[in-house]
Design a protein around this motif. Sequence first.
Motif, PDB file in Angstrom:
ATOM      1  N   LYS A 109      -8.152   3.622 -18.084  1.00 54.73           N
ATOM      2  CA  LYS A 109      -9.221   2.645 -18.291  1.00 54.73           C
ATOM      3  C   LYS A 109      -8.971   1.330 -17.543  1.00 54.73           C
ATOM      4  O   LYS A 109      -9.861   0.469 -17.498  1.00 54.73           O
ATOM      5  CB  LYS A 109      -9.380   2.358 -19.784  1.00 54.73           C
ATOM      6  CG  LYS A 109      -9.812   3.579 -20.589  1.00 54.73           C
ATOM      7  CD  LYS A 109      -9.857   3.276 -22.083  1.00 54.73           C
ATOM      8  CE  LYS A 109     -10.234   4.511 -22.886  1.00 54.73           C
ATOM      9  NZ  LYS A 109     -10.231   4.256 -24.350  1.00 54.73           N
ATOM     10  N   ILE A 110      -7.773   1.158 -16.976  1.00 55.26           N
ATOM     11  CA  ILE A 110      -7.467  -0.075 -16.241  1.00 55.26           C
ATOM     12  C   ILE A 110      -8.102  -0.001 -14.858  1.00 55.26           C
ATOM     13  O   ILE A 110      -7.798   0.914 -14.090  1.00 55.26           O
ATOM     14  CB  ILE A 110      -5.944  -0.276 -16.089  1.00 55.26           C
ATOM     15  CG1 ILE A 110      -5.244  -0.213 -17.445  1.00 55.26           C
ATOM     16  CG2 ILE A 110      -5.637  -1.598 -15.396  1.00 55.26           C
ATOM     17  CD1 ILE A 110      -3.736  -0.182 -17.343  1.00 55.26           C
ATOM     18  N   GLU A 163      -8.660  -0.377 -10.965  1.00 56.73           N
ATOM     19  CA  GLU A 163      -7.643  -0.388  -9.907  1.00 56.73           C
ATOM     20  C   GLU A 163      -7.316  -1.802  -9.442  1.00 56.73           C
ATOM     21  O   GLU A 163      -6.174  -2.124  -9.156  1.00 56.73           O
ATOM     22  CB  GLU A 163      -8.106   0.462  -8.716  1.00 56.73           C
ATOM     23  CG  GLU A 163      -7.997   1.960  -8.944  1.00 56.73           C
ATOM     24  CD  GLU A 163      -6.571   2.415  -9.182  1.00 56.73           C
ATOM     25  OE1 GLU A 163      -5.654   1.897  -8.517  1.00 56.73           O
ATOM     26  OE2 GLU A 163      -6.365   3.281 -10.045  1.00 56.73           O
ATOM     27  N   ASN A 164      -8.333  -2.659  -9.380  1.00 58.75           N
ATOM     28  CA  ASN A 164      -8.085  -4.018  -8.893  1.00 58.75           C
ATOM     29  C   ASN A 164      -7.413  -4.917  -9.924  1.00 58.75           C
ATOM     30  O   ASN A 164      -7.112  -6.076  -9.648  1.00 58.75           O
ATOM     31  CB  ASN A 164      -9.391  -4.664  -8.415  1.00 58.75           C
ATOM     32  CG  ASN A 164     -10.417  -4.812  -9.528  1.00 58.75           C
ATOM     33  OD1 ASN A 164     -10.237  -4.254 -10.617  1.00 58.75           O
ATOM     34  ND2 ASN A 164     -11.489  -5.539  -9.266  1.00 58.75           N
ATOM     35  N   GLU A 165      -7.180  -4.370 -11.130  1.00 57.54           N
ATOM     36  CA  GLU A 165      -6.487  -5.137 -12.162  1.00 57.54           C
ATOM     37  C   GLU A 165      -5.098  -4.590 -12.459  1.00 57.54           C
ATOM     38  O   GLU A 165      -4.419  -5.074 -13.365  1.00 57.54           O
ATOM     39  CB  GLU A 165      -7.327  -5.147 -13.448  1.00 57.54           C
ATOM     40  CG  GLU A 165      -8.647  -5.896 -13.305  1.00 57.54           C
ATOM     41  CD  GLU A 165      -9.442  -5.915 -14.595  1.00 57.54           C
ATOM     42  OE1 GLU A 165      -8.853  -5.574 -15.659  1.00 57.54           O
ATOM     43  OE2 GLU A 165     -10.649  -6.236 -14.549  1.00 57.54           O
ATOM     44  N   ARG A 166      -4.660  -3.626 -11.660  1.00 60.28           N
ATOM     45  CA  ARG A 166      -3.322  -3.069 -11.857  1.00 60.28           C
ATOM     46  C   ARG A 166      -2.274  -4.110 -11.461  1.00 60.28           C
ATOM     47  O   ARG A 166      -2.371  -4.730 -10.397  1.00 60.28           O
ATOM     48  CB  ARG A 166      -3.132  -1.803 -11.029  1.00 60.28           C
ATOM     49  CG  ARG A 166      -4.080  -0.648 -11.376  1.00 60.28           C
ATOM     50  CD  ARG A 166      -3.654   0.025 -12.666  1.00 60.28           C
ATOM     51  NE  ARG A 166      -4.591   1.063 -13.082  1.00 60.28           N
ATOM     52  CZ  ARG A 166      -4.289   2.345 -13.158  1.00 60.28           C
ATOM     53  NH1 ARG A 166      -3.079   2.758 -12.833  1.00 60.28           N
ATOM     54  NH2 ARG A 166      -5.185   3.211 -13.582  1.00 60.28           N
ATOM     55  N   LYS A 167      -1.268  -4.260 -12.316  1.00 57.45           N
ATOM     56  CA  LYS A 167      -0.220  -5.252 -12.067  1.00 57.45           C
ATOM     57  C   LYS A 167       0.804  -4.721 -11.075  1.00 57.45           C
ATOM     58  O   LYS A 167       1.255  -3.574 -11.172  1.00 57.45           O
ATOM     59  CB  LYS A 167       0.491  -5.606 -13.378  1.00 57.45           C
ATOM     60  CG  LYS A 167      -0.370  -6.350 -14.391  1.00 57.45           C
ATOM     61  CD  LYS A 167      -0.526  -7.805 -13.980  1.00 57.45           C
ATOM     62  CE  LYS A 167      -1.288  -8.596 -15.041  1.00 57.45           C
ATOM     63  NZ  LYS A 167      -0.509  -8.774 -16.278  1.00 57.45           N
ATOM     64  N   LYS A 168       1.207  -5.592 -10.153  1.00 58.08           N
ATOM     65  CA  LYS A 168       2.299  -5.258  -9.241  1.00 58.08           C
ATOM     66  C   LYS A 168       3.618  -5.610  -9.931  1.00 58.08           C
ATOM     67  O   LYS A 168       3.884  -6.784 -10.211  1.00 58.08           O
ATOM     68  CB  LYS A 168       2.157  -6.005  -7.920  1.00 58.08           C
ATOM     69  CG  LYS A 168       0.983  -5.523  -7.085  1.00 58.08           C
ATOM     70  CD  LYS A 168       1.070  -6.005  -5.647  1.00 58.08           C
ATOM     71  CE  LYS A 168       0.845  -7.498  -5.539  1.00 58.08           C
ATOM     72  NZ  LYS A 168       0.828  -7.950  -4.128  1.00 58.08           N
ATOM     73  N   ALA A 169       4.404  -4.579 -10.213  1.00 63.64           N
ATOM     74  CA  ALA A 169       5.660  -4.774 -10.939  1.00 63.64           C
ATOM     75  C   ALA A 169       6.815  -4.217 -10.113  1.00 63.64           C
ATOM     76  O   ALA A 169       6.797  -3.046  -9.719  1.00 63.64           O
ATOM     77  CB  ALA A 169       5.606  -4.073 -12.296  1.00 63.64           C
ATOM     78  N   VAL A 170       7.794  -5.045  -9.843  1.00 61.81           N
ATOM     79  CA  VAL A 170       8.967  -4.609  -9.092  1.00 61.81           C
ATOM     80  C   VAL A 170      10.147  -4.456 -10.051  1.00 61.81           C
ATOM     81  O   VAL A 170      10.363  -5.298 -10.926  1.00 61.81           O
ATOM     82  CB  VAL A 170       9.312  -5.595  -7.953  1.00 61.81           C
ATOM     83  CG1 VAL A 170       9.708  -6.967  -8.494  1.00 61.81           C
ATOM     84  CG2 VAL A 170      10.425  -5.036  -7.065  1.00 61.81           C
ATOM     85  N   PHE A 171      10.870  -3.373  -9.894  1.00 60.47           N
ATOM     86  CA  PHE A 171      12.066  -3.167 -10.714  1.00 60.47           C
ATOM     87  C   PHE A 171      13.287  -3.632  -9.930  1.00 60.47           C
ATOM     88  O   PHE A 171      13.523  -3.189  -8.795  1.00 60.47           O
ATOM     89  CB  PHE A 171      12.236  -1.696 -11.073  1.00 60.47           C
ATOM     90  CG  PHE A 171      13.491  -1.422 -11.870  1.00 60.47           C
ATOM     91  CD1 PHE A 171      13.504  -1.608 -13.242  1.00 60.47           C
ATOM     92  CD2 PHE A 171      14.655  -1.004 -11.230  1.00 60.47           C
ATOM     93  CE1 PHE A 171      14.665  -1.370 -13.975  1.00 60.47           C
ATOM     94  CE2 PHE A 171      15.806  -0.761 -11.958  1.00 60.47           C
ATOM     95  CZ  PHE A 171      15.818  -0.949 -13.336  1.00 60.47           C
ATOM     96  N   LEU A 217       2.943  -5.153 -19.655  1.00 62.15           N
ATOM     97  CA  LEU A 217       2.146  -5.442 -18.450  1.00 62.15           C
ATOM     98  C   LEU A 217       0.713  -5.826 -18.812  1.00 62.15           C
ATOM     99  O   LEU A 217       0.116  -6.685 -18.154  1.00 62.15           O
ATOM    100  CB  LEU A 217       2.126  -4.211 -17.529  1.00 62.15           C
ATOM    101  CG  LEU A 217       3.465  -3.748 -16.939  1.00 62.15           C
ATOM    102  CD1 LEU A 217       3.253  -2.492 -16.101  1.00 62.15           C
ATOM    103  CD2 LEU A 217       4.113  -4.843 -16.112  1.00 62.15           C
ATOM    104  N   TYR A 218       0.172  -5.193 -19.838  1.00 59.50           N
ATOM    105  CA  TYR A 218      -1.236  -5.396 -20.223  1.00 59.50           C
ATOM    106  C   TYR A 218      -1.318  -5.654 -21.732  1.00 59.50           C
ATOM    107  O   TYR A 218      -1.656  -4.742 -22.501  1.00 59.50           O
ATOM    108  CB  TYR A 218      -2.069  -4.169 -19.846  1.00 59.50           C
ATOM    109  CG  TYR A 218      -1.869  -3.702 -18.425  1.00 59.50           C
ATOM    110  CD1 TYR A 218      -2.488  -4.367 -17.372  1.00 59.50           C
ATOM    111  CD2 TYR A 218      -1.047  -2.609 -18.135  1.00 59.50           C
ATOM    112  CE1 TYR A 218      -2.301  -3.946 -16.050  1.00 59.50           C
ATOM    113  CE2 TYR A 218      -0.858  -2.181 -16.833  1.00 59.50           C
ATOM    114  CZ  TYR A 218      -1.483  -2.853 -15.796  1.00 59.50           C
ATOM    115  OH  TYR A 218      -1.289  -2.448 -14.498  1.00 59.50           O
TER     116      TYR A 218
END
Length: 332
Positions: free
Chosen positions: A197-198, A200-208, A319-320
């Motif tokens: 339901k998220i 695509e343009n609201e997906r968070k960029k997360a780096v590990f 993240l959300y």
Amino acid sequence: MMRLAHSPMPFGVVRSVERLSGRRFQFLFGLTFALAITFGAIVESVAADRVIEDATGRKVTIGTTQRIVTIGGDITEIVYALGAGDRIIARDTTSSYPAEANAKPDVGYMRALSAEGVLSVKPDLIIAVEGSGPKDAITLLESASVPIVIVPERRSGDSIVAKVRLIADILGETKKGNQIADGLTTKFKALETAIAKIPENERKKAVFVMSLNGGKPLAAGHNTAADAMINMAGGINPMAAVEGYKPASDEALIAAAPEVVVMMNSQQGAPKPDVVFDSPSLRATPAAQNKALVAMDGLYLLGFGPRTADAARDLAHALYPTLDLPEWPVAN
């Protein structure tokens, strides 16, 4: 008319006959019982022997599974989840959950094993996750008389479910394995539905970031457990263009512009945002502006075992925070 006298048998003779008959009955009963037990043991032994095809394509015959060495934190977790933790006689260094696993003898780090050390605890079965090593040690273990099963290491919900079923079959705990696998399937599907339901343009960029060695981040790229977990939680790994865990340059991380940094807790505790975002590589990122740091237990986050659906949901919530995520009982 002459009658034949019927002389009664002397009492002592009667007792001797009775004792003889009793002994014969006891002997025959005992022999029958022993044969039944022996036959039952043979049937049970034949039934217990199972042939498993492992990750290397080898056909492994499994007999008794009462003395197990587990190599890989996920393997150990699954064995405990199946209620067979008491059969584990030793485990590797990465096997730190559940807490009682730490009381078992440690045969070393999963990628730096000694075949002699593993065999010294006299196992009747070794279960090792794919990627265990070194290769020479695994080759020696495969050539030993003790069966060793290499379990596939894949990083998806379906692969975890398959791993649970495989280990359950190995241990003869199919019913329990099916219950756990079905429960995990339900969790993963529910989480996947929520993540879908998220926009695509609201997906968070997360780096590990695995570590900060002298302020230089060791970041997770493609084909890593961290990359798979970020994707499972609905995030985007901006370092996915590289393979494996690589030191990230200042330019690369600034260009990646992560909104969230994900790290593991260490023995000293959770990493501190002030320290993490003081790194030149992260100082100018959106994550630093918001001090957006998520820290989780390493095995929980990256183990890809029975608790992975829980870990993915927890990361997704971090993240959300406003996302409507599925609820289920907290893992033990």
